[in-house]
Design an enzyme around this catalytic site. Structure first.
Site, PDB file in Angstrom:
ATOM      1  CG  HIS A  21     -38.499 -64.753 -18.188  1.00  0.00           C
ATOM      2  ND1 HIS A  21     -38.361 -63.247 -18.940  1.00  0.00           N
ATOM      3  CD2 HIS A  21     -37.840 -64.223 -17.529  1.00  0.00           C
ATOM      4  CE1 HIS A  21     -38.799 -62.789 -17.484  1.00  0.00           C
ATOM      5  NE2 HIS A  21     -37.569 -63.433 -16.617  1.00  0.00           N
ATOM      6  CD  GLU A  22     -35.540 -67.623 -15.467  1.00  0.00           C
ATOM      7  OE1 GLU A  22     -34.431 -67.483 -15.168  1.00  0.00           O
ATOM      8  OE2 GLU A  22     -37.019 -66.911 -15.043  1.00  0.00           O
ATOM      9  CG  HIS A  25     -32.579 -63.151 -16.808  1.00  0.00           C
ATOM     10  ND1 HIS A  25     -32.798 -61.795 -16.732  1.00  0.00           N
ATOM     11  CD2 HIS A  25     -34.083 -63.830 -16.625  1.00  0.00           C
ATOM     12  CE1 HIS A  25     -33.679 -61.992 -16.774  1.00  0.00           C
ATOM     13  NE2 HIS A  25     -34.973 -62.771 -16.149  1.00  0.00           N
TER      14      HIS A  25
END
Length: 355
Positions: A21-22, A25
């Site tokens: 998920h990170e 980003h």
């Protein structure tokens, strides 16, 4: 396999999903020209770290996910003066939205990929028996004395050799009275009970013992179609459940990390396909939860970026911080409720029972 091993597996799965998920980003932020100061695997004081370009990569001592620090997420944040033009808050709206949306998008796409792999490699089919596996406490089934180990004979004359027909019968008659016949130690018992009405669906509150049948493998196109259908089914169901939680109808449909961890111990004993399915569901849940429009969640950042575009000017740091405090308070209250539900369910032995 021991509970400790399953717990480590669960922590590992959750950490990988958060890291990916990170990482979403991170990649999009760099692609959009933003300054990424730090990317950390796990939290806490770094056990190891190295610098590559302007970004520090680290491994923390607390194995619970990770984070990415993009400069300028909050107005007024200190950063090198010559790099301020690369701050998140100075980027065009579409770049800010793309950067924040990338995290949940990775989780949703990953869930689709995992489900596709599951359908391609094969899903063991379950064959329901007429034996009762579990009975939900304070349910209509419990009120007539139905217990695990009993053998269901019929409901309103429909016999237990047609489990799908029974499921449809129960679901189609919320709030209505049915006659349930079951056997215990060779003796038949027939009792009437009123079905529970859950959002227009009838519930009796029991589950059958299921034996493992043959493995069902999907072809290349069929696997993709099945994965898409399953992904959409979970997204739509999660949306409906979140709406019921927001409107105060119920929060019992949600599990905290405590409850999910307890469920994983049962899932891990059912084979690799169920572990893949579990990871896909958690990945979807992580992506969808982060899209809720509350700061500091991703959905809150997206909402603020769009509101600033409509407003034509940025919000103050104070407004951002107040919104973050409100969002944290809402999430804290929600977390207390679902953790309390999970602790009660675990102590009562009802966590894995139908609700």
């Amino acid at each position: 396999m021991s509970l400790a091993i399953h717990l480590l597996q669960f922590v590992g799965i959750l950490s990988v999903l958060v890291i990916l998920h990170e990482f979403g980003h991170l990649l999009v932020a760099k692609w959009c020209g933003m300054r990424v100061e730090k990317f950390s695997l796990f939290f806490g004081r770094p056990l190891a770290k190295f610098q590559r370009g302007e970004t520090e990569y680290a491994i923390g001592w607390l194995p619970a996910g990770g984070y990415v620090k993009i400069n300028g997420m909050v107005r007024g944040e200190e950063m090198p003066a010559d790099q301020e033009h690369r701050a998140y808050y100075n980027a065009p709206t579409w770049k800010r939205v793309a950067t924040i949306l990338a995290g949940p998008a990775v989780n949703i796409v990953l869930a689709f990929v995992l489900l596709t792999v599951m359908f391609w490699t094969g899903v063991p089919t379950g064959i329901p028996t007429d034996r009762i596996r579990s009975v939900t406490s304070e349910s209509p089934a419990a009120s007539i004395g139905l217990m695990p180990g009993d053998r269901l004979v019929a409901i309103d004359g429909r016999t237990a050799d047609d489990p799908e027909g029974l499921r449809k019968l129960i679901a189609s008659r919320p709030g209505e009275t049915v006659r349930v016949t079951y056997a215990r130690e060779g003796e038949k018992v027939t009792r009437a009970t009123k079905l529970k009405d859950e959002s227009g669906t009838g519930k009796l509150g029991f589950s059958f013992v299921v034996t493992q049948g043959p493995t069902d493998r999907s072809g290349p196109i069929e696997g993709l179609t099945n994965a898409f259908d399953q992904t959409w089914f979970v997204i739509d169901g999660t949306r409906a459940a979140m709406w019921r939680a927001i409107t105060g109808t119920t929060v019992k449909e949600f599990n905290s990390v405590v409850g999910i961890g307890a469920v994983y111990d049962d899932v891990a004993n059912q084979g690799i396909s169920q572990i893949i399915f579990f990871a896909a569901l958690i990945s979807l849940a992580l992506g969808l939860f982060n899209l809720l429009p509350f700061l500091p969640l991703d959905g809150g950042h997206i909402l603020f970026a769009l509101l600033e575009k409509l407003k034509g000017s940025p919000f103050s740091r104070q407004a951002f911080e107040r919104a973050s405090m409100i969002g944290l308070a809402v999430m804290l209250i929600f977390s207390v409720f679902i953790i309390q539900n999970d602790i009660i369910s675990i102590s009562n032995g009802t966590l894995l029972q139908p609700r």
